[in-house]
Scaffold this motif. Structure first.
Motif, PDB file in Angstrom:
ATOM      1  N   UNK A  90       0.795  -1.203   0.000  1.00 54.53           N
ATOM      2  CA  UNK A  90       0.000   0.000   0.000  1.00 54.53           C
ATOM      3  C   UNK A  90       0.833   1.260   0.000  1.00 54.53           C
ATOM      4  N   UNK A  91       0.149   2.412   0.014  1.00 53.52           N
ATOM      5  CA  UNK A  91       0.834   3.686   0.018  1.00 53.52           C
ATOM      6  C   UNK A  91       1.520   3.967  -1.297  1.00 53.52           C
ATOM      7  N   UNK A  92       2.535   4.824  -1.241  1.00 56.53           N
ATOM      8  CA  UNK A  92       3.290   5.212  -2.427  1.00 56.53           C
ATOM      9  C   UNK A  92       4.752   4.866  -2.221  1.00 56.53           C
ATOM     10  N   UNK A  93       5.491   4.859  -3.308  1.00 55.76           N
ATOM     11  CA  UNK A  93       6.912   4.550  -3.222  1.00 55.76           C
ATOM     12  C   UNK A  93       7.696   5.492  -4.127  1.00 55.76           C
ATOM     13  N   UNK A  94       8.966   5.700  -3.762  1.00 53.28           N
ATOM     14  CA  UNK A  94       9.926   6.389  -4.617  1.00 53.28           C
ATOM     15  C   UNK A  94      10.764   5.317  -5.308  1.00 53.28           C
ATOM     16  N   UNK A  95      10.987   5.471  -6.597  1.00 55.28           N
ATOM     17  CA  UNK A  95      11.717   4.445  -7.335  1.00 55.28           C
ATOM     18  C   UNK A  95      12.798   5.060  -8.206  1.00 55.28           C
ATOM     19  N   UNK A 103      11.832   8.745  -9.751  1.00 55.90           N
ATOM     20  CA  UNK A 103      10.432   9.162  -9.741  1.00 55.90           C
ATOM     21  C   UNK A 103       9.854   8.954  -8.346  1.00 55.90           C
ATOM     22  N   UNK A 104       9.398  10.012  -7.690  1.00 59.87           N
ATOM     23  CA  UNK A 104       8.831   9.884  -6.341  1.00 59.87           C
ATOM     24  C   UNK A 104       7.320   9.691  -6.361  1.00 59.87           C
ATOM     25  N   UNK A 107      12.449  -1.294   0.794  1.00 59.40           N
ATOM     26  CA  UNK A 107      13.394  -0.261   0.396  1.00 59.40           C
ATOM     27  C   UNK A 107      14.768  -0.881   0.154  1.00 59.40           C
ATOM     28  N   UNK A 108      15.361  -0.543  -0.960  1.00 59.99           N
ATOM     29  CA  UNK A 108      16.668  -1.089  -1.334  1.00 59.99           C
ATOM     30  C   UNK A 108      16.581  -2.295  -2.236  1.00 59.99           C
ATOM     31  N   UNK A 109      15.400  -2.877  -2.361  1.00 60.29           N
ATOM     32  CA  UNK A 109      15.245  -4.047  -3.218  1.00 60.29           C
ATOM     33  C   UNK A 109      14.850  -3.620  -4.631  1.00 60.29           C
ATOM     34  N   UNK A 110      15.253  -4.425  -5.621  1.00 61.07           N
ATOM     35  CA  UNK A 110      15.011  -4.080  -7.007  1.00 61.07           C
ATOM     36  C   UNK A 110      14.429  -5.219  -7.809  1.00 61.07           C
ATOM     37  N   UNK A 160      13.270   0.163  -5.360  1.00 57.95           N
ATOM     38  CA  UNK A 160      12.501   0.954  -4.401  1.00 57.95           C
ATOM     39  C   UNK A 160      13.480   1.745  -3.534  1.00 57.95           C
ATOM     40  N   UNK A 161      13.364   3.076  -3.569  1.00 50.62           N
ATOM     41  CA  UNK A 161      14.275   3.933  -2.817  1.00 50.62           C
ATOM     42  C   UNK A 161      13.689   4.413  -1.490  1.00 50.62           C
ATOM     43  N   UNK A 162      12.361   4.490  -1.420  1.00 49.53           N
ATOM     44  CA  UNK A 162      11.700   4.896  -0.180  1.00 49.53           C
ATOM     45  C   UNK A 162      10.224   4.528  -0.297  1.00 49.53           C
ATOM     46  N   UNK A 163       9.555   4.504   0.842  1.00 50.35           N
ATOM     47  CA  UNK A 163       8.121   4.202   0.855  1.00 50.35           C
ATOM     48  C   UNK A 163       7.389   5.224   1.721  1.00 50.35           C
ATOM     49  N   UNK A 164       6.115   5.452   1.372  1.00 50.13           N
ATOM     50  CA  UNK A 164       5.267   6.386   2.095  1.00 50.13           C
ATOM     51  C   UNK A 164       4.004   5.647   2.527  1.00 50.13           C
TER      52      UNK A 164
END
Length: 414
Positions: free
Chosen positions: A18-23, A42-43, A65-68, A162-166
């Protein structure tokens, strides 16, 4: 080639839903001339709402976060349409509307890109169409207009991390087209059209709005940053990846600051620039030389003097660029690397005329052309766009993104 998304600041062992992610996205491809890597941050993306290539959104939704994830070949190929004969038009040369621009007459140049409005009235194209097309072959009475995406026909490799999650999503109801953002008005434009050299250098290409000698412009030290802190850090990391440990480095068109902090234990960094005081203030330089390359494009060093040459945010000011690139190749040792970096900022009155007329990725093509003309080998280009602008930057709040980074490099192999 460098992966700017390899080491995110934070990592999470467990994925979140869920939520949003920065990639961070990394698109690799190759042309006949070089290897290419395009990186885009892209955030605030939403796997459930946005338009994703293939199943990429679903794959990222379950990652921490950190996984690709690497997209399938089919997904990567689907980023752009395949080359089709219908996308290439044979037109009379008069079909190009040279008077379309309000302030100047625009002449078509082979290999260059223009809004489709320049050929409105053909193939259903309407006036005001801002999609780009490429002028291929251009003869006195014939113009080949390639409407295909410049990446069409190339094998693409797409990876995302994935660089961050919201915890929550965006506060709007729009749907982001990921494929469009990855490919619009950029990637592919630096490659030659069907292997033919692009016409960069005719029509007053090397003229400048301010024709005075650069010694006047650089008479007083400026001591200003030409790029924001994020772009400078990314350029430093790129130099650290491209330049080998223990290298003797020439910082070409240097000033009060070099961007070579990430080069491991260099033997020496030698600076060549325009202002003696700025060079004296540069703590990285073992020695320095003042020279206007637009007056004398040769270099005052013995052949084979350097393992690496770096040129940062300055190539657009060279009025004799081919001669300078030849001189750089001469002072490199066999196996030595020349790295040129730039962004979308410059002193416009001092940049050569053609620089101002090109799209960002075409500028990489121009620099790549100079490497090819000078006989460099194992060529590569790199782009990095979309990173957040530093919060303490003077333009924070007015510009969302950090200055983009573009790079071209190659090696002397004989």
């Amino acid at each position: 080639m460098r992966d700017p998304f390899a080491d995110p600041a934070d990592t999470e062992a467990q994925p979140k839903q869920g939520g949003a992610l920065d990639a961070g996205f990394m698109l690799d491809w190759a042309s006949a001339e070089a290897r290419h890597r395009e990186c885009l941050f892209l955030p605030w993306l939403e796997p459930e709402r946005d338009r994703w290539p293939g199943d990429l959104g679903a794959a990222l939704r379950g990652l921490g976060v950190g996984q690709g994830h690497e997209a399938s070949r089919e997904t990567a190929a689907g980023l752009v349409s395949h080359k089709e004969a219908v996308g290439v038009l044979e037109l009379p040369a008069s079909a190009f509307n040279r008077g379309l621009r309000r302030h100047r007459r625009v002449e078509p140049r082979a290999g260059r890109f223009y809004p489709r409005a320049f050929i409105a009235g053909h193939a259903g194209i309407e006036a005001g169409d801002r999609e780009l097309f490429r002028v291929g072959a251009l003869e006195e009475d014939r113009l080949v207009a390639d409407l295909n995406h410049p990446l069409a026909g190339h094998q693409l490799r797409l990876r995302a991390r994935v660089m961050d999650r919201h915890a929550h999503g965006r506060d709007d109801d729009r749907s982001v087209n990921i494929a469009r953002l990855l490919t619009a008005r950029g990637p592919g434009m630096q490659a030659r059209w069907r292997g033919r050299p692009t016409d960069f250098w005719t029509g007053g290409a090397l003229e400048r709005e301010d024709p005075d000698r650069d010694a006047v412009f650089y008479a007083a030290p400026r001591r200003v940053h030409h790029l924001d802190a994020t772009a400078r850090a990314e350029i430093a990391a790129l130099y650290g990846a491209c330049i080998p440990p223990g290298a003797r480095v020439l910082d070409l068109m240097s000033s009060w600051e070099s961007h070579l902090d990430r080069v491991e234990t260099p033997e020496a960094v030698i600076g060549l620039g325009m202002n003696a005081q700025e060079l004296a203030d540069n703590p990285r330089l073992a020695s320095a030389h003042v020279q206007d390359l637009n007056v004398w494009p040769g270099l005052p060093y013995s052949p084979g003097s350097f393992d690496a040459v770096a040129c940062t945010a300055s190539v657009e000011y060279l009025t004799q660029p081919e001669a300078v690139f030849q001189a750089v190749r001469e002072v490199l040792r066999p196996g030595g690397v020349f790295v040129v970096t730039f962004s979308d900022r410059c002193f416009p009155t001092k940049a050569i005329a053609v620089w101002e007329r090109l799209y960002d990725f075409e500028r990489m093509g121009l620099v790549l052309d100079l490497f090819l003309r000078a006989g460099f080998a194992d060529l590569a280009t790199f782009s990095l766009r979309g990173l957040p602008r530093p919060a303490d930057d003077p333009y924070a709040g007015r510009l969302d993104h950090a200055d983009p980074v573009f790079a071209v490099w190659g090696y002397r192999r004989d």
